[in-house]
Motif scaffolding. Structure first.
Motif, PDB file in Angstrom:
ATOM      1  N   MET A   1       0.824  -1.207   0.000  1.00 39.52           N
ATOM      2  CA  MET A   1       0.000   0.000   0.000  1.00 39.52           C
ATOM      3  C   MET A   1       0.858   1.258   0.000  1.00 39.52           C
ATOM      4  O   MET A   1       1.846   1.328   0.697  1.00 39.52           O
ATOM      5  CB  MET A   1      -0.880  -0.030   1.250  1.00 39.52           C
ATOM      6  N   GLU A   2       0.473   2.200  -0.805  1.00 41.77           N
ATOM      7  CA  GLU A   2       1.249   3.445  -0.891  1.00 41.77           C
ATOM      8  C   GLU A   2       0.609   4.533  -0.038  1.00 41.77           C
ATOM      9  O   GLU A   2      -0.611   4.614   0.080  1.00 41.77           O
ATOM     10  CB  GLU A   2       1.277   3.930  -2.337  1.00 41.77           C
ATOM     11  N   SER A   3       1.407   5.338   0.528  1.00 40.08           N
ATOM     12  CA  SER A   3       0.857   6.501   1.225  1.00 40.08           C
ATOM     13  C   SER A   3       1.977   7.510   1.344  1.00 40.08           C
ATOM     14  O   SER A   3       3.139   7.192   1.172  1.00 40.08           O
ATOM     15  CB  SER A   3       0.393   6.104   2.621  1.00 40.08           C
ATOM     16  N   ASN A   4       1.602   8.748   1.629  1.00 38.19           N
ATOM     17  CA  ASN A   4       2.684   9.717   1.815  1.00 38.19           C
ATOM     18  C   ASN A   4       3.140   9.711   3.271  1.00 38.19           C
ATOM     19  O   ASN A   4       4.049  10.423   3.658  1.00 38.19           O
ATOM     20  CB  ASN A   4       2.256  11.115   1.375  1.00 38.19           C
ATOM     21  N   GLY A   5       2.498   8.911   4.112  1.00 33.57           N
ATOM     22  CA  GLY A   5       2.935   8.769   5.494  1.00 33.57           C
ATOM     23  C   GLY A   5       2.687   9.993   6.353  1.00 33.57           C
ATOM     24  O   GLY A   5       3.208  10.116   7.438  1.00 33.57           O
ATOM     25  N   ILE A   6       1.881  10.919   5.874  1.00 28.37           N
ATOM     26  CA  ILE A   6       1.637  12.140   6.650  1.00 28.37           C
ATOM     27  C   ILE A   6       0.432  11.920   7.569  1.00 28.37           C
ATOM     28  O   ILE A   6      -0.681  11.674   7.108  1.00 28.37           O
ATOM     29  CB  ILE A   6       1.334  13.342   5.730  1.00 28.37           C
ATOM     30  N   SER A   7       0.677  11.963   8.871  1.00 26.84           N
ATOM     31  CA  SER A   7      -0.471  11.850   9.771  1.00 26.84           C
ATOM     32  C   SER A   7      -0.783  13.229  10.340  1.00 26.84           C
ATOM     33  O   SER A   7       0.031  14.142  10.269  1.00 26.84           O
ATOM     34  CB  SER A   7      -0.170  10.849  10.870  1.00 26.84           C
ATOM     35  N   GLU A   8      -1.947  13.341  10.891  1.00 25.91           N
ATOM     36  CA  GLU A   8      -2.425  14.594  11.485  1.00 25.91           C
ATOM     37  C   GLU A   8      -1.409  15.106  12.516  1.00 25.91           C
ATOM     38  O   GLU A   8      -0.912  14.322  13.328  1.00 25.91           O
ATOM     39  CB  GLU A   8      -3.678  14.191  12.242  1.00 25.91           C
ATOM     40  N   SER A   9      -1.106  16.395  12.513  1.00 27.58           N
ATOM     41  CA  SER A   9      -0.063  16.835  13.439  1.00 27.58           C
ATOM     42  C   SER A   9      -0.660  17.289  14.772  1.00 27.58           C
ATOM     43  O   SER A   9      -1.790  17.738  14.845  1.00 27.58           O
ATOM     44  CB  SER A   9       0.768  17.938  12.811  1.00 27.58           C
ATOM     45  N   LYS A  10       0.131  17.134  15.820  1.00 28.32           N
ATOM     46  CA  LYS A  10      -0.302  17.488  17.173  1.00 28.32           C
ATOM     47  C   LYS A  10       0.695  18.542  17.636  1.00 28.32           C
ATOM     48  O   LYS A  10       1.834  18.220  17.969  1.00 28.32           O
ATOM     49  CB  LYS A  10      -0.198  16.214  18.017  1.00 28.32           C
ATOM     50  N   THR A  11       0.267  19.791  17.559  1.00 23.62           N
ATOM     51  CA  THR A  11       1.216  20.866  17.821  1.00 23.62           C
ATOM     52  C   THR A  11       0.780  21.689  19.033  1.00 23.62           C
ATOM     53  O   THR A  11      -0.383  22.013  19.176  1.00 23.62           O
ATOM     54  CB  THR A  11       1.310  21.787  16.580  1.00 23.62           C
ATOM     55  N   VAL A  12       1.751  21.992  19.884  1.00 19.77           N
ATOM     56  CA  VAL A  12       1.471  22.814  21.061  1.00 19.77           C
ATOM     57  C   VAL A  12       2.310  24.079  20.919  1.00 19.77           C
ATOM     58  O   VAL A  12       3.490  23.994  20.594  1.00 19.77           O
ATOM     59  CB  VAL A  12       1.904  22.060  22.349  1.00 19.77           C
ATOM     60  N   THR A  13       1.685  25.244  21.154  1.00 17.55           N
ATOM     61  CA  THR A  13       2.492  26.462  21.058  1.00 17.55           C
ATOM     62  C   THR A  13       2.625  27.110  22.435  1.00 17.55           C
ATOM     63  O   THR A  13       1.781  26.918  23.313  1.00 17.55           O
ATOM     64  CB  THR A  13       1.854  27.479  20.077  1.00 17.55           C
ATOM     65  N   GLN A  21       6.254  20.059  18.365  1.00 16.90           N
ATOM     66  CA  GLN A  21       5.646  19.129  17.403  1.00 16.90           C
ATOM     67  C   GLN A  21       5.559  17.792  18.126  1.00 16.90           C
ATOM     68  O   GLN A  21       6.474  16.991  18.120  1.00 16.90           O
ATOM     69  CB  GLN A  21       6.472  19.061  16.120  1.00 16.90           C
ATOM     70  N   ASP A  22       4.428  17.616  18.780  1.00 10.87           N
ATOM     71  CA  ASP A  22       4.288  16.502  19.707  1.00 10.87           C
ATOM     72  C   ASP A  22       3.939  15.205  18.980  1.00 10.87           C
ATOM     73  O   ASP A  22       3.543  15.217  17.809  1.00 10.87           O
ATOM     74  CB  ASP A  22       3.192  16.831  20.731  1.00 10.87           C
ATOM     75  N   VAL A  23       4.091  14.106  19.718  1.00  9.09           N
ATOM     76  CA  VAL A  23       3.760  12.795  19.145  1.00  9.09           C
ATOM     77  C   VAL A  23       2.424  12.330  19.735  1.00  9.09           C
ATOM     78  O   VAL A  23       2.055  12.725  20.840  1.00  9.09           O
ATOM     79  CB  VAL A  23       4.874  11.765  19.436  1.00  9.09           C
ATOM     80  N   PRO A  24       1.702  11.477  18.995  1.00 10.33           N
ATOM     81  CA  PRO A  24       0.422  10.983  19.511  1.00 10.33           C
ATOM     82  C   PRO A  24       0.607  10.148  20.784  1.00 10.33           C
ATOM     83  O   PRO A  24       1.718   9.677  21.075  1.00 10.33           O
ATOM     84  CB  PRO A  24      -0.105  10.110  18.372  1.00 10.33           C
ATOM     85  N   HIS A  25      -0.484   9.982  21.517  1.00  9.56           N
ATOM     86  CA  HIS A  25      -0.474   9.158  22.725  1.00  9.56           C
ATOM     87  C   HIS A  25      -1.720   8.281  22.681  1.00  9.56           C
ATOM     88  O   HIS A  25      -2.746   8.673  22.117  1.00  9.56           O
ATOM     89  CB  HIS A  25      -0.481  10.065  23.972  1.00  9.56           C
ATOM     90  N   LEU A  26      -1.626   7.100  23.281  1.00  9.19           N
ATOM     91  CA  LEU A  26      -2.783   6.183  23.275  1.00  9.19           C
ATOM     92  C   LEU A  26      -4.042   6.865  23.813  1.00  9.19           C
ATOM     93  O   LEU A  26      -5.152   6.611  23.341  1.00  9.19           O
ATOM     94  CB  LEU A  26      -2.478   4.943  24.130  1.00  9.19           C
ATOM     95  N   THR A  27      -3.858   7.748  24.800  1.00 14.01           N
ATOM     96  CA  THR A  27      -5.028   8.402  25.406  1.00 14.01           C
ATOM     97  C   THR A  27      -5.688   9.422  24.472  1.00 14.01           C
ATOM     98  O   THR A  27      -6.776   9.902  24.764  1.00 14.01           O
ATOM     99  CB  THR A  27      -4.638   9.104  26.723  1.00 14.01           C
ATOM    100  N   ILE A 421       9.917  11.894  17.712  1.00 14.66           N
ATOM    101  CA  ILE A 421       9.593  12.751  16.566  1.00 14.66           C
ATOM    102  C   ILE A 421       8.358  12.173  15.871  1.00 14.66           C
ATOM    103  O   ILE A 421       8.302  10.970  15.615  1.00 14.66           O
ATOM    104  CB  ILE A 421      10.783  12.782  15.570  1.00 14.66           C
ATOM    105  N   PRO A 422       7.351  13.017  15.561  1.00 13.20           N
ATOM    106  CA  PRO A 422       6.174  12.463  14.869  1.00 13.20           C
ATOM    107  C   PRO A 422       6.576  11.941  13.484  1.00 13.20           C
ATOM    108  O   PRO A 422       7.456  12.504  12.828  1.00 13.20           O
ATOM    109  CB  PRO A 422       5.208  13.653  14.775  1.00 13.20           C
ATOM    110  N   PHE A 423       5.910  10.873  13.051  1.00 12.27           N
ATOM    111  CA  PHE A 423       6.270  10.235  11.779  1.00 12.27           C
ATOM    112  C   PHE A 423       6.342  11.231  10.615  1.00 12.27           C
ATOM    113  O   PHE A 423       7.214  11.140   9.763  1.00 12.27           O
ATOM    114  CB  PHE A 423       5.253   9.150  11.418  1.00 12.27           C
TER     115      PHE A 423
END
Ligand SMILES: Nc1ncnc2c1ncn2[C@@H]1O[C@H](COP(=O)(O)OP(=O)(O)O)[C@@H](O)[C@H]1O
Ligand SMILES: O=P(O)(O)OC[C@H]1O[C@](O)(COP(=O)(O)O)[C@@H](O)[C@@H]1O
Ligand SMILES: [Mg+2]
Length: 465
Positions: A1-13, A21-27, A421-423
């Protein structure tokens, strides 16, 4: 399967231009998960360390050279053990997979993930996936224990085997679910991390309590953001042996030319660092810096000049260099490997023949060219001491992150600190040598080779056009 590998970003300012540029968490997608105390607090080795646990707000800046009034810029979450973890050791079923080309240190990373899980967290169920991504659904798994992996770091390659292609997201996630796996450690390059990103997205879509964590692997050092990839130093060191041999051969004969081809499909870091380390190299050719053979300022003119001055010379060539010249002179073949990477034509053989043809046509000078191709030798060796330490820290960091419930991330060294680092930051672009940066200028001044770009072109590049 092809993808650009870009997932939704989780950013805190934050204040003064601070960006995390935060990483996802199970919660993020499974609320109310129970937490547990980190068993490391009772581990005799670690319990004495003051502030062993990483503060929840610790982050690492991407840029460390700043001006007085410049914004604080992008940061990444600092890696390391957290006080609270989201898995009970008994509950963990981890798996490790290695994908893409070989790289020194793969076995060390596998070993240290197993050791960290066992000895730091008391996790005893760790599986090795055989033969890359397709191993999830087409091959058997291998149980990994400290005993099994005890001395694998002394061997090159990967005990798990690897492959290109075969990324079928839905089959992979089914297999993860079927086997009850809840921590997936994926070691691989840019293609692998894109694959990891889509596995993570699918796992999140299915709402599974499964962590997906990447460890960046690339002999070419072509992954962005991180300081450098593990195994890179080993490869540069191993390349010295080939360059030394080329130098000895070239020196021993009249008008001797030693030509060494090194790895580097799109990025010439190995060739550049191997050249800078050796000091015997007279010309380094990399994919990022176009060159030409004939005429004023071309490679043939430089070879002639260098042989007249010194009687011999050494050329280092990255395998991805000059591909456009080859395509123009030979019938263009746009072949790809199973992962969709461009299959390169052998620029070393082609350039050797072109140099020989040129000097025999010209009849001014008889040359003696020796071509050395150590490409696979520099990546099949075991990692050296400093890469072993680097691999150990990477493996420990990724395990701490997974146990703490972070997911959809790659562990990586940023400015000398371990981070998560986020993917999407790892996969968004390729890290390449910037030929308008100081490092390439240092190389040019150490070899004295022509830059092969006109002054006008140089100005254009400096302006970033
Ligand atoms: N865009 C992508 N989406 C999903 N999987 C990918 C993608 N690109 C590569 N892969 C998978 O990642 C694995 C390794 O990729 P490859 O490019 O061969 O090596 P590397 O990870 O070292 O760059 C392969 O199994 C390939 O199928
Ligand atoms: O292992 P293969 O398929 O022969 O491919 C060789 C390629 O692998 C590399 O060593 C590393 O590439 P990846 O990072 O994609 O694994 C390249 O330098 C080289 O062009
Ligand atoms: Mg790659």
């Amino acid at each position: 399967m092809e993808s650009n590998g870009i997932s939704e970003s989780k950013t805190v300012t934050g204040d003064f231009g601070y960006v995390l540029q935060d990483v996802p968490h199970l919660t993020d997608y499974i609320p109310d998960l129970p937490t547990y105390s980190n068993p490391l607090q009772d581990n005799p080795a670690y319990s004495v360390v003051k502030q062993y646990f990483v503060h929840v707000d610790d982050s690492v800046p991407q840029k460390i050279v700043v001006h007085k009034d410049s914004p604080r810029g992008i940061h990444f979450r600092r890696a390391g053990p957290r006080q609270k973890i989201y898995f009970e050791p008994d509950e963990v079923r981890a798996c490790i997979v290695t994908c893409g080309g070989l790289c020194p240190g793969l076995n060390t990373v596998i070993r240290e993930i197993v050791y960290s899980l066992y000895h730091m967290y008391g996790v005893t169920r760790v599986l090795g996936i055989d033969g890359g991504y397709r191993g999830f659904y087409a091959r058997n798994t291998v149980p990994l224990t400290p005993k099994v992996v005890n001395d694998i770091h002394k061997r090159g390659g990967t005990i798990l085997g690897t492959s290109r292609g075969g990324h079928d997201t839905s089959k992979i996630v089914h297999s993860i679910q079927d086997r009850g796996i809840n921590q997936v450690y994926i070691i691989g390059g840019d293609g692998t991390q894109k694959g990891a990103s889509v596995i993570f997205e699918e796992i999140r879509r299915r709402g599974l309590k499964v962590v997906v964590a990447g460890i960046p692997k690339t002999i070419d050092n072509d992954i962005p953001v991180i300081d450098k990839s593990f195994g890179f130093d080993t490869a540069v060191e191993e390349a010295q042996r080939a360059i030394n041999a080329a130098h000895v051969e070239a020196e021993s004969i009249e008008n001797g030319i030693g030509l060494v081809k090194l790895m580097g499909r799109y990025s010439g870091f190995i060739a550049m660092y191997a050249t800078l380390a050796s000091r015997d190299v007279d010309c380094c050719l990399i994919p990022e810096s176009p060159f030409y053979l004939d005429g004023k300022g071309g490679l043939f003119e430089y070879i002639e000049k260098r042989l007249k001055e010194n009687g011999h010379m050494v050329i280092v060539l990255a395998e991805g260099a000059g591909q456009e010249l080859l395509s123009a002179s030979m019938q263009s073949m746009n072949h790809q490997d199973a992962s969709g990477n461009k299959l390169l034509q052998d620029v070393g053989l082609w350039i050797s023949q072109s140099i020989k043809d040129h000097f025999s046509r010209q009849k001014k000078m008889t040359i003696n060219l020796k071509y050395i191709d150590p490409t696979y030798m520099i990546r099949a060796v075991p990692s050296n001491a400093s890469d072993n330490v680097y691999c150990t820290l990477l493996a420990q960091s990724v395990v701490h992150g997974a146990m703490a419930g972070y997911t959809g991330f790659t562990s990586g060294l940023v400015n000398g600190r371990q981070t998560y680092i986020p993917f999407y930051r790892i996969t968004e672009k390729q890290h390449q040598v910037v030929i308008t940066d100081r490092m390439w200028a240092r190389l040019l001044s150490s070899t004295n080779q022509p830059s092969f770009i006109s002054q006008k072109e140089g100005q254009r590049r400096r302006r970033g056009e």
